[in-house]
Design an enzyme around this catalytic site. Structure first.
Site, PDB file in Angstrom:
ATOM      1  N   LEU A   1      31.548  44.256  45.414  1.00  0.00           N
ATOM      2  CA  LEU A   1      32.089  44.682  44.119  1.00  0.00           C
ATOM      3  C   LEU A   1      32.786  46.035  44.214  1.00  0.00           C
ATOM      4  CD1 LEU A   1      29.158  43.650  41.761  1.00  0.00           C
ATOM      5  CD2 LEU A   1      31.150  42.312  42.466  1.00  0.00           C
TER       6      LEU A   1
ATOM      7  N   HIS B   1      36.229  44.705  39.798  1.00  0.00           N
ATOM      8  CA  HIS B   1      35.198  43.830  39.221  1.00  0.00           C
ATOM      9  C   HIS B   1      34.518  44.526  38.039  1.00  0.00           C
ATOM     10  CE1 HIS B   1      35.050  42.349  43.543  1.00  0.00           C
ATOM     11  NE2 HIS B   1      35.261  41.235  42.883  1.00  0.00           N
TER      12      HIS B   1
ATOM     13  N   GLY C   1      40.349  38.202  36.897  1.00  0.00           N
ATOM     14  CA  GLY C   1      41.368  39.240  37.024  1.00  0.00           C
ATOM     15  C   GLY C   1      42.741  38.656  37.327  1.00  0.00           C
TER      16      GLY C   1
ATOM     17  N   SER D   1      38.312  43.364  47.383  1.00  0.00           N
ATOM     18  CA  SER D   1      37.196  43.515  48.333  1.00  0.00           C
ATOM     19  C   SER D   1      37.725  43.650  49.752  1.00  0.00           C
ATOM     20  CB  SER D   1      36.273  42.306  48.251  1.00  0.00           C
ATOM     21  OG  SER D   1      35.825  42.153  46.930  1.00  0.00           O
TER      22      SER D   1
END
Ligand code: PAF
Length: 282
Positions: A32, A36, A149, A188
């Site tokens: 995360l 996020h 997203g 990420s």
């Protein structure tokens, strides 16, 4: 926050919340970051209870090395989620999500042809695998709202398509791309960049942003070439594709007048890491 590692633990955790008004789900693959967290904070603000899932889904990786090296940071993820007001973290094992075993999931989804462009042909099976896990999560969690997203612009369009097509009684909430101060879209995979690559990566957003001013002034083909050359002029970066597309059908356009809403999307290697980004042009 209750941490549920099996589906039984999840059912018990959900039961312990009692009657929930609006239940929010934020599906993630963990590792995360602030991107996020903007989704999660929004979900917490808008829902009565929030479930975050943290599961690196094997069926959506078309590259085994990408799956193996995908960052897994469960402890750090928990430390971010606990103070954010999340009610349940669902972090199941592969066997919980795919009890059929090594066949994993053989369901194929109607993706409305939205997987023909962009990431689709470059990552065969990716969107079907994504649909497999997202529908499993919807079936298990039964959220009223699910948050995604816009960095994964094509993924979002495909999810909206199958949610409607399969009559899921839930609302998909689109969340804008979160960027670092230097413009790099948060991902990420940014954790996997070397220092040199991380310093170069904001060049992607700088280059695609310039396309906004090209709308109607140069041809679509020239805009694609200018953006591609700009990114590729950085020795750390190598474009896989730059596409200018109809934002609704995702079909590439050849003329600015071809669609009302136009988006630029791209995938760029900072080898071996692959980064994606997109921007609204009109
Ligand atoms: O966007 C992601 O992180 C993944 O594709 C998702 C939606 C969590 C499904 O594994």
């Amino acid at each position: 926050m209750i941490i549920a590692k099996t589906l039984e633990e999840f059912d018990n955790a959900l039961g312990s919340l009692g009657k929930v008004g609006k239940l929010g789900l934020v599906p993630t693959m963990g590792a995360l970051h602030e991107g996020h967290m903007t989704l999660i904070r929004r979900a917490v603000a808008e829902c009565d209870a929030v479930v975050v899932s943290d599961f690196v889904n094997p069926t959506q990786f078309n590259n085994q090395n990408d799956f193996n090296t995908y960052p897994r940071t469960l402890e750090a993820d928990c430390a971010l989620l606990e103070p954010a007001g999340v009610n349940i973290l669902l972090c199941p094992r592969v066997i919980d999500m795919y009890p059929e075993g090594s066949g994993l999931d053989t369901r194929t989804f109607d993706l409305g042809g939205l997987d023909q462009y962009g990431e689709g042909p470059r990552r065969p099976g990716h969107f079907n695998g994504m649909a497999q896990i997202v529908t499993r999560l919807f079936d298990i969690v039964k959220p009223d709202l699910a948050y995604f997203g816009e960095k994964d612009f094509q993924q979002l369009a495909i999810i909206e398509y199958f949610v409607k097509n399969l009559n899921y009684p839930l609302t998909i909430v689109r969340c804008p791309i979160a960027r670092a101060a230097d413009g790099l879209a948060l991902s990420s995979r940014n954790k996997l960049l070397t220092a040199g690559q991380r310093a170069a990566a904001p060049h992607i957003y700088a280059a695609i942003s310039k396309a906004v001013d090209m709308v109607g002034k140069v041809s679509v083909a020239d805009a694609i070439k200018t953006v591609t050359d700009d990114i590729d002029s950085d020795s750390h970066l190598e474009t896989e594709y730059v596409e200018i597309i109809n934002a609704l059908t995702l079909e590439p356009v050849t003329d600015w007048s071809q669609a009302e809403h136009i988006q630029l999307s791209c995938a760029v290697y900072a080898r071996p890491v692959r980064l994606i980004d997109n921007i609204k042009l009109k």
